[in-house]
Design an enzyme around this catalytic site. Sequence first.
Site, mmCIF file in Angstrom:
data_model
loop_
_atom_site.group_PDB
_atom_site.id
_atom_site.type_symbol
_atom_site.label_atom_id
_atom_site.label_comp_id
_atom_site.label_asym_id
_atom_site.label_seq_id
_atom_site.Cartn_x
_atom_site.Cartn_y
_atom_site.Cartn_z
ATOM 1 N N GLU A 1 -44.756 -39.106 48.050
ATOM 2 C CA GLU A 1 -44.952 -40.499 47.817
ATOM 3 C C GLU A 1 -44.696 -41.276 49.112
ATOM 4 O O GLU A 1 -43.940 -40.960 50.083
ATOM 5 C CB GLU A 1 -43.324 -40.761 47.189
ATOM 6 C CG GLU A 1 -42.932 -40.113 45.882
ATOM 7 C CD GLU A 1 -41.955 -40.933 44.989
ATOM 8 O OE1 GLU A 1 -42.016 -40.851 43.886
ATOM 9 O OE2 GLU A 1 -41.257 -41.365 45.582
ATOM 10 N N GLY B 1 -35.163 -40.246 42.559
ATOM 11 C CA GLY B 1 -35.076 -41.092 41.448
ATOM 12 C C GLY B 1 -34.792 -42.262 41.619
ATOM 13 O O GLY B 1 -34.289 -43.002 40.898
ATOM 14 N N ILE C 1 -40.221 -52.091 54.247
ATOM 15 C CA ILE C 1 -41.190 -52.800 54.142
ATOM 16 C C ILE C 1 -41.322 -53.821 52.941
ATOM 17 O O ILE C 1 -41.275 -53.289 51.851
ATOM 18 C CB ILE C 1 -42.660 -51.994 54.075
ATOM 19 C CG1 ILE C 1 -42.823 -50.879 55.266
ATOM 20 C CG2 ILE C 1 -43.986 -52.855 54.267
ATOM 21 C CD1 ILE C 1 -42.872 -51.296 56.568
ATOM 22 N N ARG D 1 -41.331 -31.454 41.836
ATOM 23 C CA ARG D 1 -41.372 -31.389 40.301
ATOM 24 C C ARG D 1 -42.410 -31.982 39.689
ATOM 25 O O ARG D 1 -43.220 -32.757 40.176
ATOM 26 C CB ARG D 1 -39.915 -31.817 39.662
ATOM 27 C CG ARG D 1 -39.885 -33.533 40.261
ATOM 28 C CD ARG D 1 -39.065 -34.233 39.310
ATOM 29 N NE ARG D 1 -39.503 -35.710 39.564
ATOM 30 C CZ ARG D 1 -38.786 -36.371 40.559
ATOM 31 N NH1 ARG D 1 -38.050 -35.787 41.353
ATOM 32 N NH2 ARG D 1 -39.081 -37.630 40.432
ATOM 33 N N LYS E 1 -39.578 -46.978 38.264
ATOM 34 C CA LYS E 1 -40.984 -47.101 38.115
ATOM 35 C C LYS E 1 -41.259 -47.527 36.433
ATOM 36 O O LYS E 1 -40.624 -47.258 35.507
ATOM 37 C CB LYS E 1 -41.944 -46.049 38.285
ATOM 38 C CG LYS E 1 -42.171 -45.507 39.536
ATOM 39 C CD LYS E 1 -42.535 -44.231 39.696
ATOM 40 C CE LYS E 1 -42.207 -43.648 41.307
ATOM 41 N NZ LYS E 1 -42.590 -42.497 41.427
ATOM 42 N N GLU F 1 -41.049 -40.019 50.502
ATOM 43 C CA GLU F 1 -40.320 -38.455 50.215
ATOM 44 C C GLU F 1 -41.120 -37.505 49.445
ATOM 45 O O GLU F 1 -42.355 -38.266 49.141
ATOM 46 C CB GLU F 1 -39.047 -38.757 49.480
ATOM 47 C CG GLU F 1 -39.485 -39.276 47.795
ATOM 48 C CD GLU F 1 -38.020 -39.662 47.191
ATOM 49 O OE1 GLU F 1 -37.092 -40.307 47.772
ATOM 50 O OE2 GLU F 1 -37.715 -39.149 46.118
ATOM 51 N N ARG G 1 -44.046 -47.317 30.539
ATOM 52 C CA ARG G 1 -42.927 -46.606 30.150
ATOM 53 C C ARG G 1 -42.185 -47.649 29.089
ATOM 54 O O ARG G 1 -41.747 -48.590 29.661
ATOM 55 C CB ARG G 1 -42.053 -46.392 31.283
ATOM 56 C CG ARG G 1 -42.597 -45.318 32.323
ATOM 57 C CD ARG G 1 -41.516 -44.996 32.954
ATOM 58 N NE ARG G 1 -41.930 -44.234 34.394
ATOM 59 C CZ ARG G 1 -41.538 -43.590 35.205
ATOM 60 N NH1 ARG G 1 -40.133 -43.764 35.012
ATOM 61 N NH2 ARG G 1 -41.852 -42.866 36.120
ATOM 62 N N HIS H 1 -46.239 -48.814 46.496
ATOM 63 C CA HIS H 1 -45.762 -47.416 46.387
ATOM 64 C C HIS H 1 -47.055 -46.664 45.788
ATOM 65 O O HIS H 1 -47.285 -46.941 44.438
ATOM 66 C CB HIS H 1 -44.679 -47.301 45.584
ATOM 67 C CG HIS H 1 -44.096 -45.896 45.286
ATOM 68 N ND1 HIS H 1 -42.872 -45.495 45.589
ATOM 69 C CD2 HIS H 1 -44.763 -45.069 44.555
ATOM 70 C CE1 HIS H 1 -42.684 -44.211 45.095
ATOM 71 N NE2 HIS H 1 -43.734 -43.857 44.659
ATOM 72 N N GLU I 1 -34.138 -46.395 57.324
ATOM 73 C CA GLU I 1 -35.516 -46.294 57.638
ATOM 74 C C GLU I 1 -35.806 -47.844 57.851
ATOM 75 O O GLU I 1 -34.866 -48.631 57.015
ATOM 76 C CB GLU I 1 -36.455 -45.768 56.499
ATOM 77 C CG GLU I 1 -36.728 -44.225 56.534
ATOM 78 C CD GLU I 1 -37.466 -43.768 55.399
ATOM 79 O OE1 GLU I 1 -37.988 -42.609 55.477
ATOM 80 O OE2 GLU I 1 -37.946 -44.452 54.605
#
Lengths: 208, 462
Positions: free
Chosen positions: B275, B164, B203, B292, B237, B288, B338, B208, B200
């Site tokens: 993702e 999340g 970038i 869900r 997002k 990842e 959203r 995404h 990691e």
Amino acid sequence: MSSPHGPSQARDAHADERPDRHPAGYADERWVRPFDPAHASAHPRQVATEAPGPVRPAPVPPRWIRLRCGDTSIEIEWPEAAPSGAAPAVPGATPAAVPGERPSAEPDGGRRYVPAPMVGTFYHAPEVGAKPFVGVGDTVRPGQTVGILEVMKMMNTITAEVSGLVVEVLVADAQPVEYQQPLFVIETGGADPDTGADNRPGGSHDRH
Amino acid sequence: MFSTVLIANRGEIALRVARTCREMGIRSVAVYSTADRESAVVRFADEAVHIGPPPARSSYLNMPAIIEAARNTGAEAIHPGYGFLSEDPDFAEICEANGITFIGPPPHVMQRLGDKSEARAVMAAAGLPVLPGSDGALGSPTEAAEIAARVGYPVILKAVAGGGGRGMSVVRDPDELAWAYQDTRARARAVFGDERLYLERYIDRARHVEVQVLCDGRGGAVHLGERDCSAQRRHQKLVEESPAPNLPAETREAMCAAALRGATAVGYVGAGTFEFVVTPANRFHLLEINCRIQVEHPVTEMVTGVDIVREQLTIAAGAPLTFGQDDVVPRGVAIECRINAEDPARAFAPTPGRLTEFVPPGGPCVRIDTHAYPGWTVGPDYDSLLAKAIVWAPDRERAIARAERALGEFRVAGGGVHTTLGFLRRLLAHPRFRAGEHTTDLVDTMTSNVAEPAPAEPAPVP
């Protein structure tokens, strides 16, 4: 796919798994961990330190105390325990009353609800066929056991928070209840319900 | 098929799941906390059970209460929605132990993919490209520094148990790594109860892009194409769309094939999302996997016509997928915005309050998923998502125009309540967004760079 089953069947199947309904500890260890701090009062240690009822100094020493570590069970009995001989004060666990949580609607003038502290199945009596803890016309005192709530195979005692007369029993034995659902109506006689004089657990009450 | 399904969630997603249940002739059971007793899903569902006080840990995360509610109402399955218990393998296992079907992947699959560093390793072994980084969890700040020096800065530290968009920090300067390591670790411990981190390469100016998959556990597996979710504010997002604009067809195909390969390798069952981060050179790396349904699933539903919740229910009931990959033919462009009860002027701080006005838009090809209504109180206990406005159009330009029109029509007001509506309209008007060239840094650029020319659109509804 499992066949659809009604709530009553589900409960009956469940009832078979508890020959000894009371007292009971954690029937399933996996539940010990998922209970998070919000319900941690389910842990006897916390009941002992937090719950106002059971731990006030009693005028007489307990008759016997049983502690069990494996299944996390504590039982304490005072000499004048309820006639049924049940009424151990803190059997296993109880989320009891959450401070500050009250049913949204209280009945009128001098009456108070005893609410369900969690979702579960409510029982009036310590075991099948036994006399109910309380009925209409009984007087109750704060801390007195009025019923049992089964939540995930754990038996939790429901205690009265106020002194008064039981004037109505709102749910049937073995009925599923939801959070904060009123279980009993207690006539407090207008007295301040939060200052019950005697909080002695398992205090005697007269059965009529 | 199930006859009764309990929905262990709240807000718009609980209502969205209940709607599909109604369409399928399945009885729906809502559960609610004291704060949600007047919620839309409580009114809509066939039955509702009060499970606890407002704090989520005593209600929507309260496993005994939810299992008891399912038993008391005769529910044969639990749909967990997103967030809360949706990716908790323990909950899935407890459902199973109580004879209740958990609508999601099997617990052991969730367990493996929920550990982000293990998921990375499993997927790398299945041949999916992952970013250079640590193998498994980091042992010390020194180890982090060694790996960071090897893969090159900037790097991102992430919580192994994260998700999340929380519990991660981008580090650009080797001198900041030790501090960031301690800080992220502390946050991971606080938020997820697990302080392990992995690292990691990060970038900059990346996109995404994620791929939706459906697997029936009987060999049937399809992807439903991709969603671009590059319009993010600090990994949260704000706007999502499908298809991803300006993504070369061969990249898209390779990503979708990789997602299916990964899902198959891990024995995935149900709806899931892979993702990816896509570099400016259109190279992609797995970030990842989400076990869900996702907030942004409606954009996929709008372009494919597939009801993803229906497929989740069907798969959980043990039925095979009724369509194959060739039957999935995406059409047009869908965009989701959203609308959060947040104040963009105050770093998107949540603004609780009672809604005095709530008039969602309508018109052609506009879908509004919301639990709000006039009189609804946006409380402080849960996330600030108020509504999702999803639009469809034959092409991206018309979809943007339609989204712009819909947001302009949306009226939300209430004491103290601010929304992201105005900000979303500025975002849709931004030249980089319009050109489909936006990357994950766009929103932060918009909020930090005051010198940036103001977009043409006037300001916002309330």
